[in-house]
Design an enzyme around this catalytic site. Structure first.
Site, mmCIF file in Angstrom:
data_model
loop_
_atom_site.group_PDB
_atom_site.id
_atom_site.type_symbol
_atom_site.label_atom_id
_atom_site.label_comp_id
_atom_site.label_asym_id
_atom_site.label_seq_id
_atom_site.Cartn_x
_atom_site.Cartn_y
_atom_site.Cartn_z
ATOM 1 N N ASP A 462 0.853 -1.178 0.000
ATOM 2 C CA ASP A 462 0.000 0.000 0.000
ATOM 3 C C ASP A 462 0.897 1.239 0.000
ATOM 4 O O ASP A 462 2.084 1.144 0.320
ATOM 5 C CB ASP A 462 -0.917 0.015 1.235
ATOM 6 C CG ASP A 462 -2.220 0.762 0.973
ATOM 7 O OD1 ASP A 462 -3.269 0.105 0.854
ATOM 8 O OD2 ASP A 462 -2.171 2.012 0.854
ATOM 9 N N ASP A 485 4.112 2.470 -4.226
ATOM 10 C CA ASP A 485 3.080 3.004 -5.100
ATOM 11 C C ASP A 485 2.992 2.078 -6.314
ATOM 12 O O ASP A 485 3.937 1.995 -7.102
ATOM 13 C CB ASP A 485 3.465 4.433 -5.518
ATOM 14 C CG ASP A 485 2.427 5.044 -6.445
ATOM 15 O OD1 ASP A 485 1.512 4.310 -6.892
ATOM 16 O OD2 ASP A 485 2.540 6.252 -6.735
ATOM 17 N N VAL A 486 1.872 1.376 -6.444
ATOM 18 C CA VAL A 486 1.770 0.360 -7.507
ATOM 19 C C VAL A 486 1.869 0.980 -8.904
ATOM 20 O O VAL A 486 2.060 0.266 -9.876
ATOM 21 C CB VAL A 486 0.461 -0.462 -7.407
ATOM 22 C CG1 VAL A 486 0.438 -1.277 -6.124
ATOM 23 C CG2 VAL A 486 -0.766 0.436 -7.519
ATOM 24 N N TYR A 578 -13.309 5.626 -15.109
ATOM 25 C CA TYR A 578 -13.002 4.513 -14.205
ATOM 26 C C TYR A 578 -13.322 3.181 -14.899
ATOM 27 O O TYR A 578 -12.548 2.216 -14.838
ATOM 28 C CB TYR A 578 -13.838 4.676 -12.924
ATOM 29 C CG TYR A 578 -13.625 3.614 -11.860
ATOM 30 C CD1 TYR A 578 -12.350 3.304 -11.393
ATOM 31 C CD2 TYR A 578 -14.716 2.947 -11.302
ATOM 32 C CE1 TYR A 578 -12.167 2.338 -10.409
ATOM 33 C CE2 TYR A 578 -14.543 1.991 -10.312
ATOM 34 C CZ TYR A 578 -13.265 1.684 -9.869
ATOM 35 O OH TYR A 578 -13.103 0.736 -8.887
ATOM 36 N N LYS A 582 -11.085 -0.458 -16.269
ATOM 37 C CA LYS A 582 -11.548 -1.668 -15.582
ATOM 38 C C LYS A 582 -12.030 -2.705 -16.605
ATOM 39 O O LYS A 582 -11.808 -3.912 -16.436
ATOM 40 C CB LYS A 582 -12.667 -1.327 -14.599
ATOM 41 C CG LYS A 582 -12.172 -0.671 -13.314
ATOM 42 C CD LYS A 582 -11.411 -1.659 -12.430
ATOM 43 C CE LYS A 582 -11.228 -1.123 -11.018
ATOM 44 N NZ LYS A 582 -10.469 -2.054 -10.171
#
Ligand code: ZN
Length: 680
Positions: A462, A485-486, A578, A582
């Site tokens: 995270d 940070d992904v 968004y 996705k």
């Protein structure tokens, strides 16, 4: 400098006595707990259930008649966290009567001890109970201290002991713990009643005294005298873990061990790599291959570490899978031969434990504890680190000569030792490494909790360090938190390196991190849309790809799980920025399932909707609800079953998918039922 610190303070002892009240037996017990904990807090004295302590006192029976009672450490308790219930009381007189017997089986001994407990529900008294009982002193302390293990395994331990202690310590030759050792130790003591303690050859140390302080002081003083003799003046460094620069071969080793273990119905192992400077310099020794086969420093280590260590030279390690596989196969062959040599000689039938190593030494890489879960692997690694110091110091001062193969076998296959390992079936995810991104959020934390409850070792990722710390505290040891940070380019490879360095590989990835970007498609900037793609598609793809590469190296299958969202199939007002990435992630899931299926890697996902989280927060819920003219509660339960979906329900879906061994390319909705978002 002294190696072991004496932590006794009169003030703390007084406080323990004050808390115990006026009953003499309770006051004895309070001091017994106090110094047991002092001993327990130093891993160079005792580790992981090793060692035990006792006090003799007097208590009334039901008829008010006073009798002698031995309070002795119960099995399942560690000295560092000992409390009064961990020191079950046993009537002493019947234990003394047993001494008249010529022999007593272990089972009869345990039964006799249990039958004479003051509290029939107390834990089993230690297997060394009779030894404590037959020494007359009020306080008796027993340790497997690092310096004493060096001394106890010297070929000429007797003369070294005399050189250090004169006649203050008497010596008991090696006998396996139990009735015969208790009798022998009592005879040695009775022939030398002036001594302050006993050296148990190839095993450890006893000290005793009239008071808790006297016995504790002797434990510390004796141990420091031995330490000084062998030039040991610092604590044994434990649990130094550095992420290696190229941990990929750990994943190969884990995969190879998993292959073997799966054929005998054992879970995947967890690897615990220790690579501090002491370990690394030890592995450079020219006699390293010989030391790997020499045996354990104290007999009760053998069930944790096995007698032989798997030694892998740099050449074997660099040789890759085939070479590592061969080294492991050779180890197993030797283990089976050892079992076959000794099992037929045993009085009772023996069942072989898993023949894989519990400890490996890898040249230039480190010491690796191997176990069915993180705690077991850590115990093997801790004892392994103590053992290498004992071997190093011992070998450099006259020799390290522990018990031989037959005694090792007797200990490893001793019914009472096997009982310590427990026979309960492992939880579903024991030995599995699970990585969760966005772990500090509502859903990520629920997923982490769920897998941890199933016995998994978590790698929690995270950007929120504080949230990670809180979750790590909640879940306890055996998990890893990583602040990353992904969306950073190298985040996924750094995460895989860390997982492999800490646990040896990865079994499940739950790619969960996300954030919502709002706007209408004809209005939203490319920049905002790209940012949403970075998080809601590219981060998933980077972590999925890196996990797949690692799983392919491990070659034991695995699973990648994506948190997709119902938006991928059912557009919502203002949610285009968004939903687009996705939807792409859902396509990615199916594409990766297709590509990775032949390698046994499954790829699945969850379509959740309206779950309170960082994305669906209170403001969001209020504004959505008011725009539809409903209450927040009605909005949150606006689904077919009219019940709010919580983070734990999403976690359950991930866990169900993880356990569904024949399911791949599947997306499971967790939305309380939504016909518009129902999948074909
Ligand atoms: Zn012992």
């Amino acid at each position: 400098m002294t190696m072991i610190k004496n932590h006794w303070t009169d003030a703390k002892a007084e406080a323990c006595l004050a808390a115990a009240g006026s009953d003499e037996a309770d006051r004895d017990l309070a001091l017994r707990v106090y110094t047991s904990r002092l001993i327990g807090q130093d891993p160079d004295l005792v580790m992981h259930g090793g060692g035990n302590t006792s006090v003799k006192t007097r208590r009334p029976d039901l008829f008010g008649e006073m009798g002698d009672v031995l309070h002795i450490k119960g099995s399942g308790w560690d000295l560092d966290t000992l409390e009064a219930p961990g020191l079950p009381g046993v009537w002493l007189a019947p234990l003394h009567r047993l001494r008249d017997l010529d022999s007593l089986s272990d089972e009869d001994m345990v039964n006799a001890q249990r039958r004479n407990l003051l509290d029939s529900s107390a834990p089993n008294p230690s297997v060394e109970t009779l030894l404590h009982a037959y020494l007359p002193h009020k306080f008796v302390d027993h340790t497997h201290a690092t310096p004493f293990l060096v001394l106890a395994n010297q070929p000429d331990a007797d003369s070294v002991c005399e050189e250090i202690f004169g006649d203050r310590l008497a010596i008991v030759d090696y006998i396996m713990p139990g009735f015969q050792l208790a009798k022998a130790a009592a005879e040695v003591y009775e022939a030398n009643p002036h001594v302050e303690g006993l050296l148990l050859r190839n095993h450890g140390h006893f000290a005793f005294g009239d008071t808790a302080k006297e016995s504790y002081d002797r434990i510390i003083n004796h141990t420091n005298l031995v330490a000084r003799h062998f030039g040991m003046d610092t604590a044994t460094p434990l649990a130094i873990r550095r992420t290696p620069s190229h941990p990929d071969r750990l994943a190969i080793l884990r995969g190879v061990l998993g292959d073997v273990q799966s054929t005998v119905d054992y879970p995947m192992p967890i690897l615990d790599l220790r690579n501090g400077p002491d370990v690394m310099s030890f592995l450079q020794r020219p006699d390293i291959a010989d030391l790997a086969t020499r045996g354990v420093a104290s007999p009760d280590h053998v069930i944790r570490t096995k007698s032989e260590v798997l030694w892998l030279s740099q050449q074997v390690w660099n040789g890759g899978r085939a070479d590592i596989q061969k080294a492991v196969a050779d180890y197993i062959e030797r283990y089976r031969a050892y079992f076959d040599r000794h099992a037929p000689l045993a009085a009772a039938a023996k069942t072989m434990v898993t023949p894989t190593p519990n400890l490996a030494w890898v040249e230039n890489i480190g010491l690796i504890g191997i176990g069915g879960d993180a705690a077991t692997a850590a115990i093997a690694a801790d004892l392994g680190e103590q053992n290498i110091r004992v071997r190093r110091v011992g070998e450099d001062h006259g020799g390290f000569m522990p018990i031989g193969e037959a005694d090792n076998f007797a200990m490893e296959y001793w019914s009472l030792e096997q009982a310590k390992l427990g026979k309960k079936t492992a939880p579903a995810f024991a030995g599995r490494v699970v990585m969760v991104t966005g772990a500090a959020g509502e859903i990520g934390a629920a997923v982490s909790r769920g897998f941890a409850a199933g016995g998994a070792s978590l790698v929690m990722i995270d950007v929120d360090q504080e949230g990670l710390d809180m979750l790590a505290d909640e879940l306890g040891p055996g998990h890893l938190g990583l602040c990353l940070d992904v969306m950073e380019a190298d985040a996924a490879s750094a995460a895989m390196r860390a997982a492999t360095g800490r646990f040896g590989g990865l079994d499940y990835l739950v790619s969960n991190a996300g954030f919502a970007v709002m706007g209408e498609m004809h209005e939203v900037s490319n920049e905002a849309l790209r940012r949403s793609f970075e998080m809601n598609f590219f981060a998933h793809r980077n972590f999925g790809a890196a996990a797949a590469k690692l799983m392919l190296q491990q070659d034991r299958g695995g699973q990648i799980l994506f948190n997709v969202s119902k938006i991928a199939v059912n557009p919502g007002q203002n949610f285009g920025p968004y939903g687009l990435p996705k939807a792409t992630t859902m396509y990615l899931l199916r594409q990766m399932a297709l590509e990775l299926g032949p390698s046994g890697i499954r790829v699945n996902g969850v379509n959740a909707d309206r779950v309170r989280s960082g994305i669906v927060d209170e403001d969001f819920i209020r504004s959505r609800a008011s725009s539809r003219g409903v209450t927040a509660k009605q909005y949150m339960s606006g689904n077919l079953i009219r019940r709010e979906v919580e983070a734990r329900h999403v976690a359950e879906a991930f866990i169900t998918l993880a356990r569904s061994e024949r399911t791949s390319a599947h997306v499971m909705p967790v939305d309380g039922g939504n016909i518009e978002a129902a999948l074909r």
